[in-house]
Motif scaffolding. Structure first.
Motif, PDB file in Angstrom:
ATOM      1  N   LYS A 126       0.828  -1.208   0.000  1.00 34.31           N
ATOM      2  CA  LYS A 126       0.000   0.000   0.000  1.00 34.31           C
ATOM      3  C   LYS A 126       0.859   1.253   0.000  1.00 34.31           C
ATOM      4  CE  LYS A 126      -3.412   0.121   2.872  1.00 34.31           C
ATOM      5  NZ  LYS A 126      -4.205  -0.063   4.126  1.00 34.31           N
ATOM      6  N   ARG A 186       1.008   3.953  -3.120  1.00 31.71           N
ATOM      7  CA  ARG A 186       0.595   5.340  -2.890  1.00 31.71           C
ATOM      8  C   ARG A 186       1.744   6.307  -3.164  1.00 31.71           C
ATOM      9  NH1 ARG A 186      -4.034   6.515  -0.570  1.00 31.71           N
ATOM     10  NH2 ARG A 186      -3.166   8.462   0.244  1.00 31.71           N
ATOM     11  N   TRP A 232      -4.648  13.899  -7.700  1.00 31.61           N
ATOM     12  CA  TRP A 232      -4.798  12.575  -7.089  1.00 31.61           C
ATOM     13  C   TRP A 232      -4.929  12.732  -5.583  1.00 31.61           C
ATOM     14  CZ3 TRP A 232      -1.364   9.853  -3.801  1.00 31.61           C
ATOM     15  CH2 TRP A 232      -1.708   8.496  -3.578  1.00 31.61           C
ATOM     16  N   ASN A 233      -5.464  11.703  -4.935  1.00 30.04           N
ATOM     17  CA  ASN A 233      -5.605  11.622  -3.485  1.00 30.04           C
ATOM     18  C   ASN A 233      -6.737  12.497  -2.960  1.00 30.04           C
ATOM     19  OD1 ASN A 233      -4.714  10.324  -1.101  1.00 30.04           O
ATOM     20  ND2 ASN A 233      -3.683  12.204  -0.426  1.00 30.04           N
ATOM     21  N   GLN A 238      -9.645  11.240  -2.395  1.00 33.27           N
ATOM     22  CA  GLN A 238     -10.310  10.340  -1.463  1.00 33.27           C
ATOM     23  C   GLN A 238      -9.320   9.306  -0.943  1.00 33.27           C
ATOM     24  OE1 GLN A 238     -13.687   9.228  -4.186  1.00 33.27           O
ATOM     25  NE2 GLN A 238     -14.907   9.553  -2.351  1.00 33.27           N
ATOM     26  N   ARG A 239      -9.689   8.673   0.140  1.00 34.11           N
ATOM     27  CA  ARG A 239      -8.859   7.626   0.723  1.00 34.11           C
ATOM     28  C   ARG A 239      -9.756   6.493   1.194  1.00 34.11           C
ATOM     29  NH1 ARG A 239      -9.671  11.300   4.860  1.00 34.11           N
ATOM     30  NH2 ARG A 239     -10.266  10.405   6.889  1.00 34.11           N
ATOM     31  N   LYS A 240      -9.163   5.331   1.388  1.00 35.15           N
ATOM     32  CA  LYS A 240      -9.867   4.182   1.927  1.00 35.15           C
ATOM     33  C   LYS A 240      -9.449   3.983   3.376  1.00 35.15           C
ATOM     34  CE  LYS A 240     -10.341   1.563  -2.399  1.00 35.15           C
ATOM     35  NZ  LYS A 240     -10.018   0.281  -3.094  1.00 35.15           N
ATOM     36  N   ASP A 241     -10.426   4.062   4.259  1.00 31.55           N
ATOM     37  CA  ASP A 241     -10.184   3.805   5.677  1.00 31.55           C
ATOM     38  C   ASP A 241     -10.792   2.459   6.053  1.00 31.55           C
ATOM     39  OD1 ASP A 241      -8.862   6.148   5.997  1.00 31.55           O
ATOM     40  OD2 ASP A 241     -10.483   7.197   7.044  1.00 31.55           O
ATOM     41  N   THR A 261     -14.076  -1.484   4.520  1.00 32.88           N
ATOM     42  CA  THR A 261     -13.452  -0.342   3.874  1.00 32.88           C
ATOM     43  C   THR A 261     -14.481   0.752   3.634  1.00 32.88           C
ATOM     44  OG1 THR A 261     -11.831  -1.769   2.789  1.00 32.88           O
ATOM     45  CG2 THR A 261     -12.127   0.441   1.876  1.00 32.88           C
ATOM     46  N   ASN A 279     -10.497  13.423   1.529  1.00 32.75           N
ATOM     47  CA  ASN A 279      -9.353  14.086   2.134  1.00 32.75           C
ATOM     48  C   ASN A 279      -9.534  15.596   2.084  1.00 32.75           C
ATOM     49  OD1 ASN A 279      -7.792  11.797   2.774  1.00 32.75           O
ATOM     50  ND2 ASN A 279      -7.069  11.638   0.671  1.00 32.75           N
ATOM     51  N   GLN A 286      -4.385  17.897   1.256  1.00 35.14           N
ATOM     52  CA  GLN A 286      -3.780  16.585   1.056  1.00 35.14           C
ATOM     53  C   GLN A 286      -3.832  16.130  -0.403  1.00 35.14           C
ATOM     54  OE1 GLN A 286      -6.291  14.765   4.374  1.00 35.14           O
ATOM     55  NE2 GLN A 286      -4.319  13.797   4.781  1.00 35.14           N
ATOM     56  N   TRP A 287      -4.499  16.886  -1.256  1.00 30.00           N
ATOM     57  CA  TRP A 287      -4.530  16.540  -2.668  1.00 30.00           C
ATOM     58  C   TRP A 287      -3.141  16.678  -3.274  1.00 30.00           C
ATOM     59  CZ3 TRP A 287      -9.430  19.473  -4.874  1.00 30.00           C
ATOM     60  CH2 TRP A 287     -10.556  19.047  -4.173  1.00 30.00           C
TER      61      TRP A 287
END
Length: 591
Positions: free
Chosen positions: A157, A161, A282-283, A285-288, A303, A308, A312-313
């Protein structure tokens, strides 16, 4: 009966020449070939047991399941556990070809006690035979493999990323997925990776679509001009003019979406997409991974997609494709969105202190959409607003606004719950359920699975809303799945039925209804602010049919790990049953 380590060791010593069950797992997230993965895992298992006279007589192989999912939530692994409990099981021992694939984190310590309890030896190549529960070295080795499996997944991961962020910032390369509305893909040469290029992989870039890019420009212009239009007005105007919506503009890649009209969510998504400025981003959104049940950690995590913060983009350093909207106009649109939001801009829904008892449980019979709470004349109402343009495109005779007063249905609902699920009615309910207990042929069974999948998605989307996801975007997802659910339900009702062989026992039904009756008593005594959560937890689903002047209600209890509730005043959590039940009640005509 308790089995000691000595007895298990004796079973293991006798397992040479016995029958084995094979367990393996593969995840297709990284494009693995399930057949190839199964082949090498079972080959490794046979190399361990065949020299000692062993033979594989049963296979349990999970496909498309992440290693982080615990055994009880993997279909084939849970089936293996159920087989362990049967004295007449087909095998004497279990062999695993690759522990990295089978165990993750602490899964070994949660699973192996079952093998020990039922005296079924577990063979793995890393210890050269069966695991000895009395051998500390064996226990340490298997624990290390679980930790290595978790570490390997986390390292992958991190590498992925980091690579995605670097590619976005320095190269601005198109990273895949559907092109945004207003763009199309153009070929720009072979892939920079020689191996991928040799396999025919090509690089793509975004280029403006000759027609739809003008629609995007028009949307921004209408939104940012002085006294500009709102999201709903823009969506209605586009629908009125017959301009294809994003899903209708590319139906081949959007078969799962409703391709009928523009929605506010679609307009909002376009206004918030920074890629129209010509830069790759990019980035967003994120997967928590969040626990399914904080009181039962062994159930593992699920998940959840979350947004974000903008800082953080990851933006490309330079413009990498043709812009449709200037950076100035894009920033102006974001400022207007924040100014029009209530208070500080947030992607969370606007909280309310109004006690809407049927919040999230009441749906419109015309369009299958969730009805929204509306406080009017010091009373709770529920409404479904459906613009004329949407109704025309959907070929629906839908009133512009459908209203239902809560006070007209709260009494019948509570009376139904109090009587229909009371202990006195258990016998009658059992007979009704036994009469309706049927199994469907293959075609209908597949429709049933699709209907269950739609219900799962709807629950997940509502959980995403509660977790803080974009309300407009998630509402669009819910509407799409609701439409699919309606079509599948119609096909399921038309499918023929056949006698069912695996009917739930009457004892189980009695236990279920007794638990449901306890929950009903809690509901009737709860504070109005708590009833909405309680109705949702017990699985209340209501549909209002204005044309028939009636409301239909169903209660479908869900699995215990998602049906755990607690209310004010010190009530203990009440858990529902995993057996799916349903009851419906057509209500009398309401004013």
């Amino acid at each position: 009966m308790k089995h000691t380590a000595v007895s298990l060791g004796r079973e293991a010593s006798r397992s040479a020449g016995s029958r084995f069950a094979f367990y393996g797992r593969v995840s297709t997230e990284d494009n693995q070939d399930p057949e190839a993965s199964r082949a090498w895992q079972i080959r490794r298992a046979r190399a361990l047991i065949e020299p000692k006279g062993g033979e594989i007589v049963a296979e349990f192989f999970d496909v498309d399941k992440s290693r982080s999912i615990p055994w009880i939530r993997r279909p084939r692994a849970s089936a293996l556990i159920e087989e362990l409990k049967k004295p007449s099981r087909r095998f004497d021992a279990v062999v695993i070809g690759e522990p990295h694939r089978a165990f993750y984190g602490n899964q070994y310590s949660l699973t192996f006690p079952l093998f020990e309890h039922f005296a079924v030896p577990l063979w793995v190549p890393e210890v050269g035979g069966p695991i000895d529960p009395a051998n500390e070295a064996h226990d340490m080795i298997m624990g290390v493999f679980g930790g290595l499996s978790k570490g390997e997944r986390n390292r992958i991961k991190i590498r992925v990323r980091s690579a995605m962020a670097a590619i976005t910032a320095t190269e601005g390369r198109f990273l895949g997925g559907r092109p945004p509305y207003g763009y199309e893909l153009a070929d720009v040469g072979p892939h920079p990776n020689p191996a991928k290029a040799a396999n025919g992989k090509r690089l793509r870039r975004l280029v403006p679509h000759p027609a739809y890019s003008l629609v995007v420009k028009w949307i921004f212009a209408q939104y940012i001009k002085q006294n500009g239009k709102g999201l709903g007005d823009i969506a209605e105007e586009l629908t009125r003019q017959g301009i294809p919506s994003p899903s209708a503009s590319d139906p081949g890649r959007n078969p799962h979406r409703d391709q009928v009209a523009w929605s506010k969510m679609a307009v909002r998504t376009i206004l918030g997409n920074p890629r129209y400025t010509g830069r790759e981003v990019w980035n967003k959104q994120r997967k928590d991974e969040v626990l399914l049940d904080v009181d039962d950690v062994a159930l593992g995590t699920t998940t959840v997609m979350r947004w974000n913060d903008r800082d953080q983009w990851v933006w490309s350093e330079n413009q990498v494709h043709d812009e449709i909207v200037s950076i100035e106009d894009f920033e102006r649109a974001q400022q207007i969105r924040q100014a029009r939001a209530r208070g500080e801009y947030s992607k969370r829904g606007n909280p309310t202190r109004r006690p809407y008892v049927f919040r999230g449980c009441l749906f419109c019979g015309y369009c299958e959409r969730k009805m929204q709470g509306n406080w009017n004349n010091a009373q709770a109402y529920y409404r479904c607003r459906f613009p004329d343009e949407y109704a025309l495109v959907n070929n629906l005779e839908h009133p512009k606004v459908v209203y239902l007063r809560e006070a007209e249905i709260i009494g019948p609902v509570e009376e139904w719950l109090a009587t229909g699920f009371s202990p006195e009615r258990i016998a009658a309910t059992i007979e009704t359920m036994a009469t309706q207990a049927t199994a469907r042929p293959d075609e209908a069974a597949e429709l049933g699975k699709r209907l269950a999948a739609c219900d799962r998605k709807l629950r997940q989307y509502r959980q995403a809303l509660e977790a803080g996801a974009d309300a407009a975007e998630v509402t669009g997802w819910i509407n799409q799945v609701s439409g699919e659910r309606q079509r599948v339900k119609a096909g399921l009702e038309a499918a023929p039925r056949a006698p069912r062989r695996d009917v739930v026992s009457r004892e189980e039904i009695v236990r279920v209804l007794e638990q449901t009756g306890d929950l009903v008593r809690v509901v009737l005594e709860a504070d109005p602010l708590d009833k909405a959560d309680l109705f949702k937890e017990m699985g209340l689903w209501m549909t209002y049919y204005p044309q028939k002047r009636l409301v239909e209600a169903q209660v479908i209890p869900g699995p215990p790990h998602v049906r755990s509730v607690c209310v004010r005043g010190g009530y203990e959590p009440v858990r529902q049953t995993p057996i799916p039940l349903a009851a419906s009640l057509p209500f009398p005509e309401v004013a």
